[in-house]
Design an enzyme around this catalytic site. Structure first.
Site, PDB file in Angstrom:
ATOM      1  N   GLU A   1      47.469  39.614  51.299  1.00 61.97           N
ATOM      2  CA  GLU A   1      48.655  39.340  50.494  1.00 61.97           C
ATOM      3  C   GLU A   1      49.922  39.633  51.291  1.00 61.97           C
ATOM      4  O   GLU A   1      50.966  39.022  51.051  1.00 61.97           O
ATOM      5  CB  GLU A   1      48.641  40.172  49.205  1.00 61.97           C
TER       6      GLU A   1
ATOM      7  N   HIS B   1      21.131  44.448  54.637  1.00 57.91           N
ATOM      8  CA  HIS B   1      20.045  43.735  53.974  1.00 57.91           C
ATOM      9  C   HIS B   1      20.544  42.450  53.306  1.00 57.91           C
ATOM     10  O   HIS B   1      19.809  41.847  52.513  1.00 57.91           O
ATOM     11  CB  HIS B   1      19.395  44.642  52.926  1.00 57.91           C
TER      12      HIS B   1
ATOM     13  N   LYS C   1      49.983  31.368  38.687  1.00 57.36           N
ATOM     14  CA  LYS C   1      50.248  32.001  37.394  1.00 57.36           C
ATOM     15  C   LYS C   1      50.978  31.044  36.455  1.00 57.36           C
ATOM     16  O   LYS C   1      50.686  30.986  35.253  1.00 57.36           O
ATOM     17  CB  LYS C   1      51.076  33.272  37.596  1.00 57.36           C
TER      18      LYS C   1
END
Length: 567
Positions: free
Chosen positions: A366, A397, A520
């Protein structure tokens, strides 16, 4: 003729061009050549690339760099004015140019006994005043003197925030509150806008003894507003007490907008404020960390600030060639800009640091995930790499197969903890100590294998196991003597200052985030469409989104037909 020769000389001796030429030369040299064996030169190189500050140790010896690389990188930093811009940062100059603000998160952790740099005095004074208010709230809670609307003592805190108001405090809580016996009070974190984290808490917590912390810099973030309104509705209905009364008794607000907190119904005595010159992703040290202090106590919270402040002083006062944040930044920029490595893994070898990769994703991407310079021109080279990762033992794993034998080159930060004090019976303590040694051994082995590849296979095993370990994957190892508040504060501040130095190298503003705003706004229009209050002028239409909206409508209609009680 003279002009052409002069231009060529200028091109060759520019720090950037020198680094580009050096990178071409170093591409032919593997990490095995640099660190393999125990020759005097390899030992000397490893010693020269290891740095310690207090209980934090940084090893850069598995990076694809030579002494010449570091020298050229430091020259580049000098040419970019890192030192003068570092001074401007600490002096409170408006380094956040787009928003015309300072960036003084360091003021929030500056101790009362230390004189701040000129220009930071007022910010430090304000932050210390807010820290005193925070301390009073924490002590009131720990002394059992905070009562809910129905008169019962508070036992649980629900911290509601998102992004910088959530990731930092949550990470610290997970890392340091590893045993319930060390916690003063239970703290729970809610960030997801879908309510998935909030619903289980509403089912198991006692509403009469639950305190809400609303953490939001702007006090307008939709995710946070929806969560807190739902939580207040739950408390009000369960206690049969009106929402304004619940707000007065069981809600703390943390924001840079005190007027909005007052309008919401939070009394002044329950408000904590930080200024807009502290960005959300840099706000852990401010009252945004109140839930950490409530959970762990002020001694631990202050130790966290002390560790970060020690890194501040180191960053401000240490020459670049010995400066941990500057070196981390330069090596990171070298990897992505000059070696062409576009992805960077954060691999903590301690389950308590499971949220560190997510925290650093926001902090780095950001801040420096941008392609426009401070002067408005487009960036012509790679900047921030893609940050990702997981707890190392689990990752082994999952995705290490691709990292070791796939076709992608990555860089990595391994984060290790050298030791851990455990208060347990001798047999349990010994068993846990063995697990810690195994974890540390895995961390060191994987860092070695990333660097050396097939050359890490012992001679006795060659020919008896699969080859094809690509190696030559540059990595740093950050090791904490133990995972305590001081060391964690120093580690986080190290990454903060790394981000700032890289922003100077790339000529970016790391303190704004314009790229998150449009999404947004589009979401608001689509929310209005989904709730039936759409404004066609505000909706951006495309065929793909339209068919998804139709499918949602179709399924909702089916749900209403089969479930008449759903409105």
């Amino acid at each position: 003729m003279y002009s052409s020769a002069h231009s060529l000389m200028q091109r060759v001796y520019t720090p950037l061009n020198a680094l580009e030429e050096h990178a071409e030369h170093l591409q032919a040299q593997s990490l095995s050549d640099l660190i393999g064996g125990d020759s005097a030169a390899a030992v000397q190189r490893s010693n020269n690339l290891a740095f310690t500050l207090g209980s934090l140790h940084l090893d850069l010896s598995k990076q694809r760099i030579s002494p010449k690389t570091l020298s050229l990188l430091v020259d580049w930093a000098h040419s970019c004015g890192v030192e003068s811009k570092r001074k401007a940062l600490f002096a409170g100059e408006k380094v956040n140019t787009s928003e015309r603000r300072s960036a003084l998160h360091m003021a929030a952790r500056w101790p009362a006994h230390a004189t701040p740099p000129k220009g930071m005095e007022a910010a430090v004074s304000f932050c210390q005043h807010q820290r005193a208010r925070l301390t009073a709230m924490v002590e009131r809670l720990h002394q059992g003197e905070w009562f809910g609307a129905s008169g019962q003592k508070i036992t649980d805190v629900v911290h509601i925030g998102v992004g910088g108001s959530d990731l930092g405090p949550k990470m610290i809580s997970e890392a340091l509150a590893d045993r319930p016996s060390h916690a003063y009070i239970n703290v729970h974190y809610v960030s997801s806008m879908d309510g998935a984290q909030l619903l289980p808490l509403m089912e198991r917590l006692d509403p009469a003894t639950t305190l809400l912390v609303l953490a939001s810099k702007s006090f307008t973030t939709a995710d946070t507003q929806f969560n807190v309104r739902t939580a207040l509705t739950w408390l009000s209905d369960a206690l049969e007490i009106d929402v304004p009364t619940v707000c007065r008794c069981q809600l703390i607000g943390v924001s840079s907008k005190p007027d909005k907190m007052t309008e919401f119904g939070i009394p002044d005595a329950h408000q904590l404020v930080f200024k807009d010159w502290i960005g959300g992703r840099f706000s852990l040290w401010t009252p945004i960390g109140v839930s950490v202090a409530m959970q762990l106590g002020m001694a631990s919270f202050n130790a966290l600030l002390d560790g970060a402040h020690a890194m501040d002083r180191h960053f401000l006062e240490t020459p670049l060639d010995e400066n941990l944040p500057a070196l981390m930044a330069l090596v990171g920029a070298w990897n992505c800009q000059f070696l062409g490595i576009s992805t960077h893994a954060v691999l903590p070898y301690d389950g308590r640091l499971k949220s560190l990769p997510a925290y650093l994703q926001q902090l780095e991407m950001e801040s420096n995930g941008k392609s426009v310079c401070l002067d408005g021109r487009s960036v012509t080279h790679a900047t921030c790499p893609i940050i990702w990762g997981d707890v190392g033992p689990n990752a082994q794993h999952a995705f290490y197969q691709l990292l070791h034998q796939g076709g992608h080159t990555i860089s990595a930060d391994f984060v290790a903890v050298a030791g851990r004090d455990v208060d347990a019976v001798p047999d349990v303590r010994d068993a846990l100590a063995a697990q810690e040694q195994l974890t540390l051994a895995n961390c060191l082995a994987q860092a070695q294998l990333f660097a050396l590849g097939d050359d890490a296979i012992p001679k006795a095993l060659r020919g008896h196991m699969a080859q094809g370990y690509r190696g030559n994957q540059p990595n740093s190892l950050l090791m904490l003597k133990q995972l305590d508040a001081w060391g964690l504060g120093a580690l986080v501040a190290l990454y903060e200052h790394k981000v700032f130095v890289q922003s100077v190298l790339w000529n970016l503003n790391p303190f704004d985030q314009p790229g998150v705003e449009l999404g947004k706004k589009l979401a608001t229009s689509l929310f209005n469409t989904l709730t039936g209050s759409d404004n066609e002028q505000d909706l951006v239409k495309d065929a793909s989104t339209q068919q998804l909206l139709r499918k949602v409508g179709e399924w909702r209609q089916q749900s209403r037909q089969y479930s008449p009680h759903i409105s």
